[in-house]
Write a protein that holds these residues in place. Structure first.
Motif, PDB file in Angstrom:
ATOM      1  N   LEU A 205     -10.348   5.649  -1.765  1.00 14.31           N
ATOM      2  CA  LEU A 205     -10.002   4.191  -1.238  1.00 14.31           C
ATOM      3  C   LEU A 205      -9.262   4.475   0.172  1.00 14.31           C
ATOM      4  O   LEU A 205      -8.649   5.214   0.674  1.00 14.31           O
ATOM      5  N   ALA A 206      -9.455   3.342   0.865  1.00 17.43           N
ATOM      6  CA  ALA A 206      -9.163   3.367   2.391  1.00 17.43           C
ATOM      7  C   ALA A 206      -7.671   2.942   2.272  1.00 17.43           C
ATOM      8  O   ALA A 206      -7.181   2.168   1.689  1.00 17.43           O
ATOM      9  N   PRO A 207      -6.768   3.778   3.495  1.00 13.25           N
ATOM     10  CA  PRO A 207      -5.619   3.573   3.562  1.00 13.25           C
ATOM     11  C   PRO A 207      -5.288   2.301   3.763  1.00 13.25           C
ATOM     12  O   PRO A 207      -3.886   1.723   3.295  1.00 13.25           O
ATOM     13  N   ASP A 208      -5.870   1.322   4.363  1.00 12.59           N
ATOM     14  CA  ASP A 208      -5.420  -0.235   4.633  1.00 12.59           C
ATOM     15  C   ASP A 208      -5.276  -0.919   3.426  1.00 12.59           C
ATOM     16  O   ASP A 208      -4.857  -1.947   3.455  1.00 12.59           O
ATOM     17  N   ARG A 209      -5.678  -0.284   2.192  1.00 13.52           N
ATOM     18  CA  ARG A 209      -5.484  -0.909   0.989  1.00 13.52           C
ATOM     19  C   ARG A 209      -4.143  -1.001   0.425  1.00 13.52           C
ATOM     20  O   ARG A 209      -3.874  -1.587  -0.499  1.00 13.52           O
ATOM     21  N   ALA A 210      -3.222  -0.054   1.053  1.00  8.75           N
ATOM     22  CA  ALA A 210      -2.064   0.040   0.545  1.00  8.75           C
ATOM     23  C   ALA A 210      -1.253  -1.187   0.728  1.00  8.75           C
ATOM     24  O   ALA A 210      -0.370  -1.268   0.044  1.00  8.75           O
ATOM     25  N   ALA A 211      -1.498  -2.262   1.736  1.00  6.93           N
ATOM     26  CA  ALA A 211      -0.872  -3.365   1.863  1.00  6.93           C
ATOM     27  C   ALA A 211      -1.213  -4.528   0.807  1.00  6.93           C
ATOM     28  O   ALA A 211      -0.489  -5.456   0.865  1.00  6.93           O
ATOM     29  N   LEU A 212      -2.394  -4.256   0.299  1.00  8.41           N
ATOM     30  CA  LEU A 212      -2.734  -5.173  -0.734  1.00  8.41           C
ATOM     31  C   LEU A 212      -1.955  -5.279  -2.015  1.00  8.41           C
ATOM     32  O   LEU A 212      -1.476  -4.293  -2.541  1.00  8.41           O
TER      33      LEU A 212
ATOM     34  N   ILE B 203       0.096  -1.992  -3.352  1.00  9.08           N
ATOM     35  CA  ILE B 203      -0.666  -0.908  -3.894  1.00  9.08           C
ATOM     36  C   ILE B 203       0.267   0.256  -3.415  1.00  9.08           C
ATOM     37  O   ILE B 203       0.508   1.103  -4.101  1.00  9.08           O
ATOM     38  N   GLY B 204       0.391   0.179  -2.205  1.00  3.87           N
ATOM     39  CA  GLY B 204       1.311   1.435  -1.541  1.00  3.87           C
ATOM     40  C   GLY B 204       2.523   1.723  -2.083  1.00  3.87           C
ATOM     41  O   GLY B 204       3.087   2.804  -2.362  1.00  3.87           O
ATOM     42  N   ASP B 205       3.456   0.684  -2.288  1.00  2.00           N
ATOM     43  CA  ASP B 205       4.723   0.605  -3.061  1.00  2.00           C
ATOM     44  C   ASP B 205       4.383   1.091  -4.407  1.00  2.00           C
ATOM     45  O   ASP B 205       5.455   1.875  -4.832  1.00  2.00           O
ATOM     46  N   SER B 206       3.506   0.903  -5.080  1.00  2.00           N
ATOM     47  CA  SER B 206       3.486   1.062  -6.671  1.00  2.00           C
ATOM     48  C   SER B 206       3.046   2.801  -6.524  1.00  2.00           C
ATOM     49  O   SER B 206       3.657   3.454  -7.299  1.00  2.00           O
ATOM     50  N   ILE B 207       2.364   3.095  -5.615  1.00  2.00           N
ATOM     51  CA  ILE B 207       2.054   4.695  -5.686  1.00  2.00           C
ATOM     52  C   ILE B 207       3.063   5.368  -5.220  1.00  2.00           C
ATOM     53  O   ILE B 207       3.719   6.422  -5.735  1.00  2.00           O
ATOM     54  N   ALA B 208       3.910   4.937  -4.194  1.00  2.00           N
ATOM     55  CA  ALA B 208       5.235   5.514  -3.669  1.00  2.00           C
ATOM     56  C   ALA B 208       6.303   5.638  -4.664  1.00  2.00           C
ATOM     57  O   ALA B 208       7.090   6.584  -4.632  1.00  2.00           O
ATOM     58  N   GLU B 209       6.137   4.610  -5.599  1.00  2.00           N
ATOM     59  CA  GLU B 209       7.452   4.599  -6.584  1.00  2.00           C
ATOM     60  C   GLU B 209       7.156   5.711  -7.501  1.00  2.00           C
ATOM     61  O   GLU B 209       8.239   6.276  -8.075  1.00  2.00           O
ATOM     62  N   ALA B 210       6.224   6.319  -7.782  1.00  2.00           N
ATOM     63  CA  ALA B 210       5.657   7.352  -8.757  1.00  2.00           C
ATOM     64  C   ALA B 210       5.958   8.570  -8.019  1.00  2.00           C
ATOM     65  O   ALA B 210       5.794   9.694  -8.798  1.00  2.00           O
ATOM     66  N   ILE B 211       5.987   8.799  -6.748  1.00  2.00           N
ATOM     67  CA  ILE B 211       6.542  10.105  -6.194  1.00  2.00           C
ATOM     68  C   ILE B 211       7.744  10.534  -6.400  1.00  2.00           C
ATOM     69  O   ILE B 211       8.663   9.937  -6.434  1.00  2.00           O
TER      70      ILE B 211
END
Length: 335
Positions: free
Chosen positions: A130-137, A98-106
């Protein structure tokens, strides 16, 4: 902030004679900082119009303008328009966190280092609750509603001026639809985003939208302030959509003169071979199938005089824009 303007947009697929015109001369404005709800049956061209705005459907004619600039001429790398798709299961890469997917759009031109980009991902996740720890999922570890929140966060990562939301709650369980809609309304108001919100659900459109546009067979047939259009629609198609809602009272006075065997909301015409004149006339309950003296509906396109009618209604028999009369649908609480 800038207006998003669809100027006589036409999208045609296939060969000229045997293809399909999904959108035919549609003109619509999404004012800066407002939400415009776009409604209509499946196959009316709503999603194609949205995809044309973000470059996923080729324009055959017309323009899509943002702040007066053709979106096709925006400099490479800018992402002022973002789209959130209907299916949260297919809009995210299942192999990417999830974190990489969002970061890719920055946007890369933002010049953020790795630490700053991680902080931005956390901020965006918190913005969609959404909690920040969701970024790793991975996406498969989230529910449908959570995935749609991630898709919204991904759209917001580009700091857009306009967000286009295409049926974003229709694939979700009813129990989570309201939560996602509340989030969308909160984010739109907080960030003062312009938004084109596409839905077949008129109750949802009324909840979110400042203005509403009704689309039928590739064309915009009515548009105006949401409460005015839903309280007193001037196009028979809009009125039939409202009358078809569960729990809705009987047909409005505008349709009282329709015969019992009037066509009503049957199937739409073949989009490969749209009828001449008014495209709605083969199923219109107040058209030439019921009133023999309304042959103009079979021959003349009502869109040509729409600007002079209330709600820019593409109907020859809609009242002029400066006329007022009792509005039997006003005050209805069923939407």
């Amino acid at each position: 902030m800038s207006d998003l303007v669809f100027d006589a947009v036409r999208v045609h697929y296939g060969h000229r004679r045997h293809g399909l015109t999904a959108v035919d001369g549609a003109s619509l404005t999404v004012p800066s900082g407002q939400v415009v709800g776009l409604v209509g049956e499946s196959g009316s061209g709503k999603s194609t119009l949205a995809r044309a705005a973000v470059g996923l459907a080729p324009l055959t004619a017309g323009r899509v303008l943002l702040g007066g600039t053709d979106v096709r001429q925006l400099r490479r790398g800018r992402r002022p328009l973002q789209m959130v798709f209907q299916d949260p299961y297919s809009s995210l890469d299942p192999r990417m966190s999830i974190g990489d997917s969002i970061a890719e759009a920055i946007p890369r031109q933002a010049g953020r280092g790795a630490a700053e980009r991680r902080a931005e991902v956390v901020r965006l996740l918190e913005q969609v609750h959404l909690a920040p720890d969701r970024a790793a999922l991975l996406p498969g570890q989230l529910s449908g509603g959570q995935r749609q929140r991630v898709a919204l966060a991904r759209a917001l990562a580009g700091r857009p001026q306009v967000v286009i939301a295409d049926e974003i709650t229709s694939a979700l369980d009813v129990s989570v639809q309201g939560t996602v809609l509340n989030l969308v309304r909160d984010v739109q108001r907080r960030l003062r985003l312009s938004m084109l919100f596409i839905s077949h659900n008129l109750a949802v459109v009324r909840y979110l939208s400042d203005q509403v546009a009704v689309m039928y067979l590739g064309r915009i047939v009515e548009t105006g302030p949401t409460e005015e259009v839903l309280a007193d629609p001037r196009h028979p198609y809009t009125r039939e959509l409202l009358a078809a809602l569960p729990g809705r009272p009987g047909r409005s006075s505008f349709l009282q003169n329709a015969e019992d065997d009037a066509p009503g909301l049957g199937e739409a015409a073949d989009p490969h071979h749209p009828p001449p004149g008014c495209r709605y006339h083969p199923r219109c309950p107040v058209g030439p199938l019921v009133h023999a003296d309304r042959g103009i509906c079979r021959t003349d396109d009502p869109a040509e005089g729409a600007v002079s009618r209330a709600h820019r209604s593409a109907c020859h028999f809609a009242p002029a824009a400066d006329l007022t009369y009792p509005t039997p649908l006003r005050g209805d609480s069923t939407l």
